[in-house]
Design a protein around this motif. Sequence first.
Motif, PDB file in Angstrom:
ATOM      1  N   PRO A 121       0.815  -1.225   0.000  1.00  0.00           N
ATOM      2  CA  PRO A 121       0.000   0.000   0.000  1.00  0.00           C
ATOM      3  C   PRO A 121       0.847   1.274   0.000  1.00  0.00           C
ATOM      4  O   PRO A 121       1.845   1.377   0.715  1.00  0.00           O
ATOM      5  CB  PRO A 121      -0.807  -0.121   1.294  1.00  0.00           C
ATOM      6  N   VAL A 122       0.434   2.234  -0.836  1.00  0.00           N
ATOM      7  CA  VAL A 122       1.082   3.546  -0.848  1.00  0.00           C
ATOM      8  C   VAL A 122       0.901   4.182   0.530  1.00  0.00           C
ATOM      9  O   VAL A 122      -0.160   4.094   1.145  1.00  0.00           O
ATOM     10  CB  VAL A 122       0.460   4.442  -1.934  1.00  0.00           C
ATOM     11  N   GLY A 123       1.961   4.821   1.022  1.00  0.00           N
ATOM     12  CA  GLY A 123       1.899   5.440   2.341  1.00  0.00           C
ATOM     13  C   GLY A 123       2.574   4.615   3.415  1.00  0.00           C
ATOM     14  O   GLY A 123       2.764   5.078   4.535  1.00  0.00           O
ATOM     15  N   THR A 124       2.935   3.374   3.062  1.00  0.00           N
ATOM     16  CA  THR A 124       3.660   2.506   4.004  1.00  0.00           C
ATOM     17  C   THR A 124       5.081   2.308   3.493  1.00  0.00           C
ATOM     18  O   THR A 124       5.352   2.479   2.303  1.00  0.00           O
ATOM     19  CB  THR A 124       2.968   1.136   4.130  1.00  0.00           C
ATOM     20  N   PRO A 125       6.014   1.946   4.373  1.00  0.00           N
ATOM     21  CA  PRO A 125       7.378   1.687   3.907  1.00  0.00           C
ATOM     22  C   PRO A 125       7.411   0.503   2.941  1.00  0.00           C
ATOM     23  O   PRO A 125       6.624  -0.438   3.074  1.00  0.00           O
ATOM     24  CB  PRO A 125       8.135   1.359   5.201  1.00  0.00           C
ATOM     25  N   VAL A 126       8.308   0.560   1.970  1.00  0.00           N
ATOM     26  CA  VAL A 126       8.434  -0.555   1.030  1.00  0.00           C
ATOM     27  C   VAL A 126       8.947  -1.786   1.765  1.00  0.00           C
ATOM     28  O   VAL A 126       9.605  -1.688   2.808  1.00  0.00           O
ATOM     29  CB  VAL A 126       9.387  -0.217  -0.139  1.00  0.00           C
ATOM     30  N   THR A 127       8.629  -2.940   1.218  1.00  0.00           N
ATOM     31  CA  THR A 127       9.104  -4.209   1.765  1.00  0.00           C
ATOM     32  C   THR A 127       9.790  -4.992   0.658  1.00  0.00           C
ATOM     33  O   THR A 127       9.766  -4.595  -0.517  1.00  0.00           O
ATOM     34  CB  THR A 127       7.955  -5.044   2.344  1.00  0.00           C
ATOM     35  N   LEU A 128      10.375  -6.118   1.011  1.00  0.00           N
ATOM     36  CA  LEU A 128      11.045  -6.968   0.026  1.00  0.00           C
ATOM     37  C   LEU A 128      10.083  -7.385  -1.081  1.00  0.00           C
ATOM     38  O   LEU A 128      10.483  -7.548  -2.244  1.00  0.00           O
ATOM     39  CB  LEU A 128      11.626  -8.200   0.729  1.00  0.00           C
ATOM     40  N   GLU A 129       8.818  -7.523  -0.742  1.00  0.00           N
ATOM     41  CA  GLU A 129       7.800  -7.932  -1.720  1.00  0.00           C
ATOM     42  C   GLU A 129       7.723  -6.973  -2.903  1.00  0.00           C
ATOM     43  O   GLU A 129       7.434  -7.381  -4.030  1.00  0.00           O
ATOM     44  CB  GLU A 129       6.430  -8.007  -1.017  1.00  0.00           C
ATOM     45  N   ASP A 130       7.996  -5.701  -2.672  1.00  0.00           N
ATOM     46  CA  ASP A 130       7.926  -4.709  -3.751  1.00  0.00           C
ATOM     47  C   ASP A 130       9.021  -4.922  -4.794  1.00  0.00           C
ATOM     48  O   ASP A 130       8.872  -4.505  -5.945  1.00  0.00           O
ATOM     49  CB  ASP A 130       8.038  -3.299  -3.170  1.00  0.00           C
ATOM     50  N   PHE A 131      10.102  -5.563  -4.401  1.00  0.00           N
ATOM     51  CA  PHE A 131      11.227  -5.782  -5.305  1.00  0.00           C
ATOM     52  C   PHE A 131      11.227  -7.178  -5.922  1.00  0.00           C
ATOM     53  O   PHE A 131      11.728  -7.361  -7.035  1.00  0.00           O
ATOM     54  CB  PHE A 131      12.547  -5.556  -4.560  1.00  0.00           C
TER      55      PHE A 131
END
Length: 339
Positions: free
Chosen positions: A143-153
């Motif tokens: 979700p936009v507004g939360t810190p990125v996680t490994l899942e985003d990469f």
Amino acid sequence: MEESNKTLGEFIIENQKDFQYSSGELSRIFNSIRLAAKVVSYKVNKAGLVDIVGAVGEKNIQGEDQQKLDVYANEIFIQTLINREIVCGIASEENDDFITVEGSDNSNNNKYVVLMDPLDGSSNIEVNVSVGTIFSVYRRVTPVGTPVTLEDFLQPGINQVAAGYVIYGTSTMLVYTTGHGVNGFTLNPAIGTFYLSHPKMKFPVDGSIYSVNEGNYIHFPQGVKDYIKYCQTEEEDRPYTSRYIGSLASDIHRNMIKGGIYLYPTSSKAPKGKLRLLYECNPMAFIAEQAGGKASDGFSRIMEIQPTALHERAPFFCGSYNMVEKLEELMHLAKLSKY
């Protein structure tokens, strides 16, 4: 406006409609990459005159010796992207972990992550041979507004919204795709502007060049050995010509223009391959497919592989469509002959 007189900035603005879901972020990402590429290009061209050649005495996460220019290019691209506050995360081949980017208001409202190999083929810099930068852009999945996680990469290549490379050679070129074909831009160093020089780039369906480090031949799988022998066999359209630079961006760029195949297989020395799936294979596969070529791990489409680690490696075969098809055919036959 004639295409040869069109600048990269003008081209991006004209094609803003192709940036799905974007309200200007992708354009700004490309502007940042363009700026960083110009700075790195300037340093590459001064490499013999300033203290930026050679190793720094440290190894990166891959266990490879870091060159001074590796470190410099990495810092330039990361800082340029962070300073513009246009991405929420960055992953680099030179860094152990991904970087979370927060805006000046400590928010994470940006929608895109960038993955990159800041200086591809850096061992070539001391001998004045072309090097490059490879980059890839994904839309975040958390979700936009939360810190990125490994899942985003850890997304398969089919999720890329943009990919490209920069070549620092006799001229500096930026080549990219957003899923609507491939276009190349050449830097005019006198005024610091990239101009459209190679519109609608396409791989020839067939080619006559094969690019592989044949010094590792004895360590290659049987299917790859069979393909190399096929390339060397005396036939009507063969033997093919062997050309290997040792810079992925440069090898792929030449083969896209001339027609050819690039091979970096698994080997007894590198059982999972050597190239990084996220930083090298996926962006080059996206570009190749958009240019009418093909990219494979020898048996299946590179861009459909689900990554499981940030620095995952993969075998990589990329180039003219019919040449990669033939490679896959021989890989399958060699696999079947084992059973």
